[in-house]
Enzyme design. Structure first.
Site, mmCIF file in Angstrom:
data_model
loop_
_atom_site.group_PDB
_atom_site.id
_atom_site.type_symbol
_atom_site.label_atom_id
_atom_site.label_comp_id
_atom_site.label_asym_id
_atom_site.label_seq_id
_atom_site.Cartn_x
_atom_site.Cartn_y
_atom_site.Cartn_z
ATOM 1 N N ASP A 170 0.825 -1.211 0.000
ATOM 2 C CA ASP A 170 0.000 0.000 0.000
ATOM 3 C C ASP A 170 0.856 1.256 0.000
ATOM 4 O O ASP A 170 0.515 2.261 -0.635
ATOM 5 C CB ASP A 170 -0.930 0.006 1.218
ATOM 6 C CG ASP A 170 -2.025 -1.044 1.110
ATOM 7 O OD1 ASP A 170 -2.285 -1.499 -0.030
ATOM 8 O OD2 ASP A 170 -2.600 -1.403 2.149
ATOM 9 N N CYS A 171 1.966 1.231 0.730
ATOM 10 C CA CYS A 171 2.822 2.414 0.812
ATOM 11 C C CYS A 171 3.882 2.463 -0.289
ATOM 12 O O CYS A 171 4.463 3.519 -0.540
ATOM 13 C CB CYS A 171 3.484 2.503 2.187
ATOM 14 S SG CYS A 171 4.277 0.977 2.733
ATOM 15 N N TYR A 172 4.122 1.313 -0.912
ATOM 16 C CA TYR A 172 5.060 1.240 -2.043
ATOM 17 C C TYR A 172 4.381 0.476 -3.188
ATOM 18 O O TYR A 172 4.686 -0.692 -3.448
ATOM 19 C CB TYR A 172 6.359 0.523 -1.640
ATOM 20 C CG TYR A 172 7.209 1.290 -0.648
ATOM 21 C CD1 TYR A 172 7.964 2.393 -1.054
ATOM 22 C CD2 TYR A 172 7.264 0.905 0.688
ATOM 23 C CE1 TYR A 172 8.738 3.093 -0.157
ATOM 24 C CE2 TYR A 172 8.055 1.604 1.598
ATOM 25 C CZ TYR A 172 8.780 2.690 1.173
ATOM 26 O OH TYR A 172 9.560 3.382 2.063
#
Length: 374
Positions: free
Chosen positions: A119-121
């Site tokens: 989700d963050c990468y």
């Protein structure tokens, strides 16, 4: 301020006591393949960001198990699809050492990265061409450099063999060695009295540091009365800013049948603390020995012992035969490094500092512990 080669002549002519009063610092040097080398690189965040799990630089795999865009490129890592390897197994034309040389030469390098997506990468693929100047961070970090002595390699078998010590002809056809002898850094401070964490050095054409003792550091190796080991002993872990280095002192190498490497220039200043250090730095090639070993594993034990004056003469005698010797290290470049380092110190461009922690050593033959003199 003199080079180690000059110090050898001074000690021979005037003696260690007089040399200790006359000389403050001796500079050393070596220039040879040092396989345990590499670089930590941060290649900067993509948009959207990627957590790289696989990375290639000019098709050479780098280790990406560090953080999102931090990688370590090893000097001996070969190209993923090297054409030379298809012709001769174990032969590689291009590898991590060559990528490092390309970077310090200012050449563009192509990076490919793959990520598994989070989700963050969320990015799964990233490709970018960059030069060394454009990288946010690039540090040469070598786990094992400047070996304190090394074997002389020969081949007793009936077939040519291909090793990290170069090509060895059958039936004692040649003898390869890879140490700068009387110029070599650790042979001028055999008990490491002046070396440790934070020691400033010449590394790859720039100023670097000793950060720890190197992997395979083995100070307990048997030694001569002058302190020099008779076979491989101490090693150093080294670090420096890759962006300040030069392709003249960091060169990718291809060793047929073995793989890739990086030829590294290292120079270390040795403060003359006392008469003993003058004696150590005055060591000559005639006073340093190494073991001749069979790299075909035909004979397990060392064949004989030779000194570096014999090796540098061009031939050594083995079992009544004159065998041609081949240096893998450059004595000429080692002399140049010692001279450059000497010039830096004399101009005030290189500041000597006291190590914060000494690297592990061994007692002298009489049992006296080795300590640095402040």
């Amino acid at each position: 301020m003199v080079t180690a080669e000059d110090m050898t002549a001074i000690v021979k002519k005037k003696g260690a006591a007089a040399a200790a009063k006359e000389v403050d610092v001796v500079t050393t040097g070596t220039f040879a393949p040092m396989c345990s080398s590499g670089a930590f690189i941060n290649f900067g965040h993509a948009n959207p960001p990627i957590k790289a799990s696989k990375v290639w630089l000019n098709d050479v795999p780098a280790y990406a198990g560090l953080a999102a865009v931090d990688i370590y490129l090893g000097a001996t890592e070969p190209s993923a699809d090297d054409p030379l390897n298809k012709i001769h197994p174990g032969a590689f034309e291009y590898g991590g050492g060559h990528v490092i040389e390309d970077l310090v030469s200012g050449k563009p390098v192509l990076l490919r990265a793959e990520g598994y997506g989070t989700d963050c990468y969320p990015n799964r693929h990233f490709e970018k061409q960059f030069t060394l100047k454009e990288l946010p961070y690039a540090t040469l970090c070598n786990p094992r450099n400047a070996y304190q002595n090394y074997n002389c390699a020969v081949n007793l078998s009936k077939e040519t063999i291909y090793t990290y010590m170069g090509t060895l002809k059958p039936n004692l056809g040649n003898a390869n060695y890879c140490t700068a002898g009387q110029l070599s850094p650790l042979l001028n401070d055999p008990y490491y009295r002046t070396l440790g964490l934070g020691t400033r050095i010449f590394l790859g054409g720039a100023q670097g540091f000793i950060t720890w003792h190197g992997t395979q550091h083995k100070p307990e190796t048997p030694r001569l009365s002058n302190g020099t080991p008779r076979s491989p002993a101490g090693t150093l872990m080294l670090m420096g800013d890759l962006k300040e280095m030069s392709p003249r002192w960091l060169m990718g190498a291809s060793v047929l049948g073995y793989g890739c490497s990086l030829v590294v220039g290292v120079g270390i200043p040795i403060p003359i603390l006392d008469e003993e250090m003058a004696l150590f730095t005055g060591v000559s090639d005639e006073q340093i020995v190494t073991q001749v070993k069979d790299y075909s594993f035909t004979r397990p034990d060392p064949i004989c012992e030779v000194n570096y004056a014999q090796l540098r003469s061009g031939t050594i005698s083995i079992e009544g035969r004159q065998i041609p010797t081949v240096p893998l290290s450059s004595y000429v470049r080692a002399k140049e490094i010692a001279q450059v380092l000497k010039d830096w110190i004399e101009k005030g461009e290189f500041i000597l500092g006291e190590p914060q922690k000494m690297i592990p050593s061994v007692p002298r033959p009489d049992g006296t512990p080795v300590k640095a003199t402040r």
